[in-house]
Structure formats: structure tokens, C-alpha cells
Design a protein around this motif. Structure first.
Motif, short mmCIF file in Angstrom:
data_model
loop_
_atom_site.label_atom_id
_atom_site.label_comp_id
_atom_site.label_asym_id
_atom_site.label_seq_id
_atom_site.Cartn_x
_atom_site.Cartn_y
_atom_site.Cartn_z
N LEU A 1 3.07 -2.88 14.84
CA LEU A 1 2.03 -3.79 15.32
C LEU A 1 0.94 -4.00 14.26
CD1 LEU A 1 1.54 -2.69 19.04
CD2 LEU A 1 2.56 -4.82 18.21
N ALA A 2 0.53 -2.92 13.60
CA ALA A 2 -0.51 -3.04 12.59
C ALA A 2 -0.07 -3.89 11.42
CB ALA A 2 -0.92 -1.64 12.11
N GLN A 3 1.20 -3.76 11.03
CA GLN A 3 1.71 -4.58 9.93
C GLN A 3 1.87 -6.04 10.36
OE1 GLN A 3 5.27 -2.42 8.77
NE2 GLN A 3 4.18 -1.46 7.07
N THR A 4 2.33 -6.26 11.59
CA THR A 4 2.51 -7.63 12.07
C THR A 4 1.18 -8.35 12.21
OG1 THR A 4 4.50 -6.94 13.28
CG2 THR A 4 3.48 -9.04 13.93
N LEU A 5 0.18 -7.67 12.73
CA LEU A 5 -1.14 -8.27 12.93
C LEU A 5 -2.01 -8.21 11.67
CD1 LEU A 5 -1.93 -6.80 16.48
CD2 LEU A 5 -1.03 -9.07 15.92
N ARG A 6 -1.51 -7.61 10.62
CA ARG A 6 -2.24 -7.48 9.35
C ARG A 6 -3.63 -6.86 9.59
NH1 ARG A 6 -0.36 -9.75 4.98
NH2 ARG A 6 -2.47 -10.00 4.10
N VAL A 7 -3.60 -5.71 10.25
CA VAL A 7 -4.85 -5.02 10.56
C VAL A 7 -5.60 -4.63 9.28
CG1 VAL A 7 -5.82 -2.96 11.64
CG2 VAL A 7 -3.96 -4.20 12.76
N TRP A 8 -4.85 -4.25 8.26
CA TRP A 8 -5.46 -3.85 6.99
C TRP A 8 -5.20 -4.93 5.92
CZ3 TRP A 8 -8.37 0.02 8.34
CH2 TRP A 8 -7.94 0.93 9.29
N GLY A 9 -5.20 -6.17 6.32
CA GLY A 9 -4.83 -7.25 5.40
C GLY A 9 -5.89 -7.61 4.38
N GLU A 10 -7.11 -7.10 4.49
CA GLU A 10 -8.18 -7.46 3.57
C GLU A 10 -8.31 -6.49 2.40
OE1 GLU A 10 -11.78 -7.92 5.72
OE2 GLU A 10 -11.03 -9.55 6.98
N ILE A 11 -7.42 -5.54 2.29
CA ILE A 11 -7.45 -4.60 1.17
C ILE A 11 -7.03 -5.33 -0.10
CG2 ILE A 11 -6.46 -2.48 0.24
CD1 ILE A 11 -6.12 -1.48 3.09
N ARG A 12 -7.74 -5.09 -1.19
CA ARG A 12 -7.47 -5.77 -2.46
C ARG A 12 -7.37 -4.76 -3.60
NH1 ARG A 12 -6.42 -8.91 0.68
NH2 ARG A 12 -7.20 -11.03 1.03
N TRP A 13 -6.53 -5.10 -4.59
CA TRP A 13 -6.40 -4.29 -5.80
C TRP A 13 -7.14 -4.98 -6.94
CZ3 TRP A 13 -5.49 0.21 -7.89
CH2 TRP A 13 -5.10 0.31 -9.21
N LEU A 14 -7.99 -4.24 -7.63
CA LEU A 14 -8.75 -4.78 -8.75
C LEU A 14 -8.13 -4.30 -10.05
CD1 LEU A 14 -12.35 -4.09 -7.33
CD2 LEU A 14 -10.96 -6.17 -7.10
N PRO A 15 -7.30 -5.12 -10.67
CA PRO A 15 -6.57 -4.64 -11.87
C PRO A 15 -7.49 -4.30 -13.04
CG PRO A 15 -6.26 -7.00 -11.57
CD PRO A 15 -6.96 -6.51 -10.35
N GLN A 16 -8.59 -5.03 -13.21
CA GLN A 16 -9.48 -4.75 -14.33
C GLN A 16 -10.11 -3.36 -14.20
OE1 GLN A 16 -9.70 -7.42 -12.40
NE2 GLN A 16 -9.02 -9.12 -13.74
N GLU A 17 -10.45 -2.99 -12.96
CA GLU A 17 -11.08 -1.69 -12.73
C GLU A 17 -10.09 -0.61 -12.32
OE1 GLU A 17 -14.22 -2.18 -9.94
OE2 GLU A 17 -15.08 -3.93 -10.94
N ARG A 18 -8.85 -1.00 -12.10
CA ARG A 18 -7.82 -0.06 -11.67
C ARG A 18 -8.27 0.70 -10.42
NH1 ARG A 18 -3.12 -1.24 -13.69
NH2 ARG A 18 -2.46 0.93 -13.41
N SER A 19 -8.77 -0.05 -9.47
CA SER A 19 -9.26 0.57 -8.24
C SER A 19 -8.93 -0.33 -7.05
CB SER A 19 -10.77 0.80 -8.30
OG SER A 19 -11.47 -0.43 -8.46
N VAL A 20 -9.04 0.25 -5.88
CA VAL A 20 -8.75 -0.47 -4.63
C VAL A 20 -10.07 -0.86 -3.99
CG1 VAL A 20 -7.63 -0.34 -2.38
CG2 VAL A 20 -6.62 0.84 -4.33
N SER B 1 -10.14 4.89 -5.84
CA SER B 1 -8.91 5.02 -6.61
C SER B 1 -7.71 4.95 -5.67
CB SER B 1 -8.91 6.35 -7.38
OG SER B 1 -8.89 7.44 -6.47
N LEU B 2 -6.54 4.77 -6.25
CA LEU B 2 -5.34 4.68 -5.42
C LEU B 2 -5.11 5.96 -4.64
CD1 LEU B 2 -2.76 3.24 -4.53
CD2 LEU B 2 -1.64 4.08 -6.61
N GLY B 3 -5.34 7.09 -5.28
CA GLY B 3 -5.12 8.36 -4.59
C GLY B 3 -6.09 8.60 -3.46
N SER B 4 -7.37 8.37 -3.71
CA SER B 4 -8.38 8.64 -2.68
C SER B 4 -8.29 7.65 -1.52
CB SER B 4 -9.77 8.59 -3.30
OG SER B 4 -10.04 7.30 -3.83
#
Length: 234
Positions: A141-160, A98-101
Motif C-alpha cells: 500500500l505504501a509503495q502504491t500510494l507513494r507515501v514516501w514519494g518526495e524523497i530525493r537524492w542530491l548527487p552533488q552532495e551525495r546525500s538524501v 547520508s544514505l546509511g543514516s
């Protein structure tokens, strides 16, 4: 035929530990090495007492001092280490959260990092400034290098959808190691709590870990916001 001459063979005596070494080991054992070391209170140990205790511990044999540190470490510290290892290993597998967790862990670790600086170096403002600087650099640096760039939002399941990565485990164990090392250093040499160089370096390292954790939380929020804006447009 003469009798062979007998030679006096001296059996080497076992090496005894010197009295000075024994006293030094006992001196280390008397220090309770806590995980979160509190700074010196006003009107605490006298400077001459601190210097005497510092020289006694520095001169102790490294192996004996390391053993004493491990023996005097509270058992709950190893429990914390085991818990962090379990949490970190779980991060290596893809999972839906979930978004919170998905943002609780990075925010909590960033808060604990800040608390570690404030509790250990409350009388040295340079530590807080170094924490902010270290966090800002690694966050950028983390934002520039997109260290966490593979995170996705699933709108149908309302989960990350959190991808599996070994980086969270490295960060968790790294932050634990820094906190443990700072606690040991302050237990052996309490005067380091007001030392500008040591406080600045510790604050910088603490902040570096915090910046990467905060970058993960921001990446989650960014992905969710962009997905919601895209859905609203259509």
C-alpha cells in the motif's frame, strides 16, 4: 412560645474502600509490568494459578488498575518514549542525510517490531505469519500510494533529501503504544502468550508498522539507484 424541635442530622460517613478492592489493587502492584514481556517458560505457572490471577486482575476497578500499571512501569520505559518523541519531531523538518543514516531508522524499527513478536509469542507461530502478512500489505500500500514519494537524492552532495513529515512521529509513537499495550496485557494475563487470536492480532499490527518503515527504506534505495542509473546514462 415552644422550643423548636431538634432534628437529628446524620453526617455522611466517608466511603471506605472495600477489603476486596484493596486486595485487588495490591495484586496489580505485585506484577512487574515490563516493556518487553517474555513468554511463559515451560513448566511455569500452573493453569489454576494463572486463572486465579487473571480473574483477580480483571475484576479490579479500571481506574485503580490503570494507576497501578503506570506506577509499576519502569522509569526507563518513559525515557524510551521521550527519545522516540524527540526523534519523531526531528523528522517533521526537511533535512539532508547520508544514505546509511536515512535507512538506519526504518530498518531498526522494523527489526524491533519483529523482535517484539518473536520474544512475546515464541510459542505461537501464527504471530510470525501474521507479522509477515501485515508487513506485506502495508508495504504494498505504501509503495502504491507513494507515501514516501518526495524523497530525493542530491548527487552533488551525495546525500538524501528527506522531506519533513509527521508520519514518522505517528509511526514511532504508534509502535511504542502497541508494544506497551502488549506488554501490559501479557503481564496481566500471561496465558495470552499462547492464545492464537491475540497473538495473530498483535503480530498483524506489529507487521503493519514494519511494512511502512520498510517502504521508506526501499524508497530511499530506489531513488538513489534511479539517480545513479540516470547519471551513468549521461
Amino acid at each position: 412560645m415552644g422550643t423548636p424541635e431538634r432534628r437529628n442530622v446524620q453526617t455522611p460517613k466517608p466511603r471506605k474502600q472495600s477489603p476486596n478492592t484493596s486486595r485487588r489493587i495490591r495484586a496489580v502492584s505485585r506484577h512487574t509490568l515490563s516493556f518487553c514481556r517474555k513468554p511463559l517458560e515451560r513448566g511455569g505457572s500452573r493453569p489454576e494459578d494463572v486463572r486465579h490471577r487473571t480473574h483477580s486482575l480483571i475484576d479490579t476497578e479500571p481506574a485503580a488498575m490503570f494507576t497501578a500499571i503506570l506506577l509499576q512501569t519502569p522509569h526507563w520505559v518513559w525515557g524510551v518514549l521521550a527519545a522516540l518523541a524527540v526523534v519523531g519531531f526531528k523528522q517533521t523538518l526537511p533535512r539532508r542525510r547520508s544514505l546509511g543514516s536515512s535507512t538506519t531508522l526504518p530498518l531498526l524499527m522494523a527489526f524491533l517490531s519483529l523482535y517484539g513478536v518473536m520474544s512475546a509469542f515464541s510459542r505461537q507461530p501464527l504471530a510470525l505469519a501474521a507479522w509477515v502478512a501485515g508487513g506485506a500489505v502495508t508495504l504494498l500500500l505504501a509503495q502504491t500510494l507513494r507515501v514516501w514519494g518526495e524523497i530525493r537524492w542530491l548527487p552533488q552532495e551525495r546525500s538524501v533529501l528527506m522531506p519533513g513529515s509527521w508520519l514518522p512521529l505517528v509511526l514511532l509513537l504508534g509502535l511504542f503504544s502497541v508494544k506497551f499495550a502488549v506488554g501490559v496485557a501479557l503481564s496481566i494475563t500471561p496465558s495470552l502468550a499462547v492464545d492464537a487470536d491475540f497473538a495473530g492480532f498483535a503480530g498483524l499490527v506489529y507487521g503493519a508498522f514494519s511494512g511502512v518503515f520498510l517502504a521508506r527504506a526501499l524508497a530511499v534505495w530506489r531513488v538513489v539507484r534511479q539517480s545513479m542509473q540516470h547519471d551513468a546514462a549521461y
